[in-house]
Design a protein around this motif. Sequence first.
Motif, mmCIF file in Angstrom:
data_model
loop_
_atom_site.group_PDB
_atom_site.id
_atom_site.type_symbol
_atom_site.label_atom_id
_atom_site.label_comp_id
_atom_site.label_asym_id
_atom_site.label_seq_id
_atom_site.Cartn_x
_atom_site.Cartn_y
_atom_site.Cartn_z
ATOM 1 N N GLN A 234 0.826 -1.202 0.000
ATOM 2 C CA GLN A 234 0.000 0.000 0.000
ATOM 3 C C GLN A 234 0.868 1.263 0.000
ATOM 4 O O GLN A 234 0.541 2.255 -0.661
ATOM 5 C CB GLN A 234 -0.911 -0.003 1.223
ATOM 6 C CG GLN A 234 -1.898 1.144 1.266
ATOM 7 C CD GLN A 234 -2.876 1.109 0.099
ATOM 8 O OE1 GLN A 234 -3.357 0.040 -0.287
ATOM 9 N NE2 GLN A 234 -3.155 2.271 -0.484
ATOM 10 N N LEU A 235 1.975 1.215 0.724
ATOM 11 C CA LEU A 235 2.880 2.365 0.740
ATOM 12 C C LEU A 235 3.494 2.605 -0.637
ATOM 13 O O LEU A 235 3.710 3.760 -1.038
ATOM 14 C CB LEU A 235 3.973 2.148 1.785
ATOM 15 C CG LEU A 235 3.510 2.090 3.244
ATOM 16 C CD1 LEU A 235 4.685 1.803 4.168
ATOM 17 C CD2 LEU A 235 2.822 3.393 3.651
ATOM 18 N N VAL B 45 15.941 7.410 2.678
ATOM 19 C CA VAL B 45 15.639 6.136 3.344
ATOM 20 C C VAL B 45 15.924 5.008 2.348
ATOM 21 O O VAL B 45 15.209 4.851 1.351
ATOM 22 C CB VAL B 45 14.178 6.082 3.818
ATOM 23 C CG1 VAL B 45 13.884 4.736 4.466
ATOM 24 C CG2 VAL B 45 13.902 7.214 4.799
ATOM 25 N N SER B 46 16.942 4.236 2.610
ATOM 26 C CA SER B 46 17.358 3.181 1.690
ATOM 27 C C SER B 46 16.548 1.907 1.919
ATOM 28 O O SER B 46 15.919 1.734 2.974
ATOM 29 C CB SER B 46 18.844 2.880 1.891
ATOM 30 O OG SER B 46 19.070 2.375 3.204
ATOM 31 N N GLU C 167 4.485 6.522 -1.141
ATOM 32 C CA GLU C 167 5.135 6.921 0.107
ATOM 33 C C GLU C 167 6.548 6.364 0.188
ATOM 34 O O GLU C 167 7.463 7.030 0.704
ATOM 35 C CB GLU C 167 4.308 6.454 1.306
ATOM 36 C CG GLU C 167 2.943 7.109 1.392
ATOM 37 C CD GLU C 167 2.137 6.618 2.580
ATOM 38 O OE1 GLU C 167 2.575 6.834 3.723
ATOM 39 O OE2 GLU C 167 1.055 6.015 2.371
ATOM 40 N N ILE C 168 6.744 5.136 -0.287
ATOM 41 C CA ILE C 168 8.083 4.564 -0.280
ATOM 42 C C ILE C 168 8.994 5.355 -1.229
ATOM 43 O O ILE C 168 10.180 5.586 -0.924
ATOM 44 C CB ILE C 168 8.043 3.083 -0.698
ATOM 45 C CG1 ILE C 168 7.225 2.272 0.317
ATOM 46 C CG2 ILE C 168 9.444 2.516 -0.804
ATOM 47 C CD1 ILE C 168 7.851 2.153 1.679
ATOM 48 N N THR C 169 8.444 5.793 -2.355
ATOM 49 C CA THR C 169 9.234 6.597 -3.293
ATOM 50 C C THR C 169 9.681 7.893 -2.647
ATOM 51 O O THR C 169 10.841 8.329 -2.812
ATOM 52 C CB THR C 169 8.403 6.892 -4.552
ATOM 53 O OG1 THR C 169 7.945 5.660 -5.117
ATOM 54 C CG2 THR C 169 9.229 7.649 -5.576
ATOM 55 N N VAL C 170 8.787 8.517 -1.889
ATOM 56 C CA VAL C 170 9.143 9.760 -1.197
ATOM 57 C C VAL C 170 10.192 9.496 -0.132
ATOM 58 O O VAL C 170 11.151 10.274 0.032
ATOM 59 C CB VAL C 170 7.886 10.398 -0.576
ATOM 60 C CG1 VAL C 170 8.265 11.604 0.270
ATOM 61 C CG2 VAL C 170 6.905 10.797 -1.668
#
Length: 361
Positions: free
Chosen positions: A78-79, A93-94, A84-87
């Motif tokens: 979902q992220l 954030v690796s 959100e993970i891309t941001v």
Amino acid sequence: MIIFRYLTREILTTMVAVAGVLLLVIMGNRFIRYFSDVAQGDFPASLLGTLMLYQLPSFMQLLLPLAFFLAILLAYGQLYLNSEITVLMACGVSPRKLLRVALWPAGIVVLVVGACSLWLTPAGGRYSEILIEEQQSRLDFSALTPGRFQDFGDGLTVYTQAFNDDQTEMQQVFISERQRRDDGTPETVVTRAEGGYQTTDEETGSRFLVLTDGERYSVEPGRNIAERLEFGTYAVRLSRVAQMAQLDDEEYASTPALVASGSGEALAQLQWRLSMPLMIPILTLIALPLSRANPRQGRFAKLLPSIFLYICYMSLLLAAQDAIARGQLSATVGLWPIHIAFLAFGLWLNRLRRPRRRRAS
């Protein structure tokens, strides 16, 4: 720290929801099986809650690894869909840090599953089996259902029309027994009485059903003659002293006992118990790259292949455990190659998904 709390909350919230649904399904299935045994008179309905509580750790140790695996897939998926993970990655954030964040809730699940697998599940299974065997070894008023013929084994069938208000005496009792005479001739003994109550011999510990105001008929197959006996009081022994169930199966043995045993079956069971918490960090490593999705794929695109992968993992562990118990696989080799293979698969997936750095021209 805010990102850590946010991601941890998403994983644990999803895990609780998934585990709740799976637990409801499995406990409902087991409850139906136990309720069927209650209807047949194997044990009273008052034991249902206790038996379900004893079985809860075994459900948890099997459900939590799967629930946590699916939680990472759904939460991180979902992220990814919400970008959100891309941001987060754009902010530094690796993927390795995302893995470290996921390993913290994984550690909590490892502790819970380890406690269930190594301690609570064998203890609960042993207590539940002892409780059932003790109840089935004797006939008790609590196991009788008024208005129904109930078979208690060894040719003994009991029927009662009703109980009195305090459930201590039966009314209109019928008992059918299959037994043999002194010369070995089989016979059927039918007893009918107006009432009956239960008592225990303090010296021998034997349990008796004392019948009042009735008749007793003895019928031998093939003969037209029946013996009839009228009585004011007649006692029927229901069981001798209940013996403690002998549960020698490694499934119910404590973990220290398995270590001390050293047999193939004991080592197979020990490695299986250790595999339950061990597979959680390995599944975490596999779930992270599989959770990556784009809006075109959808949140559940990789859910079915991931479940199939989990089933393969569990099936291989079960097959290897059975092979060790049968002596077809060395206990030294054991289940460890399976864990190593899936660990290597997880590392390969993470390396495959790692973004490549572009060289400056």
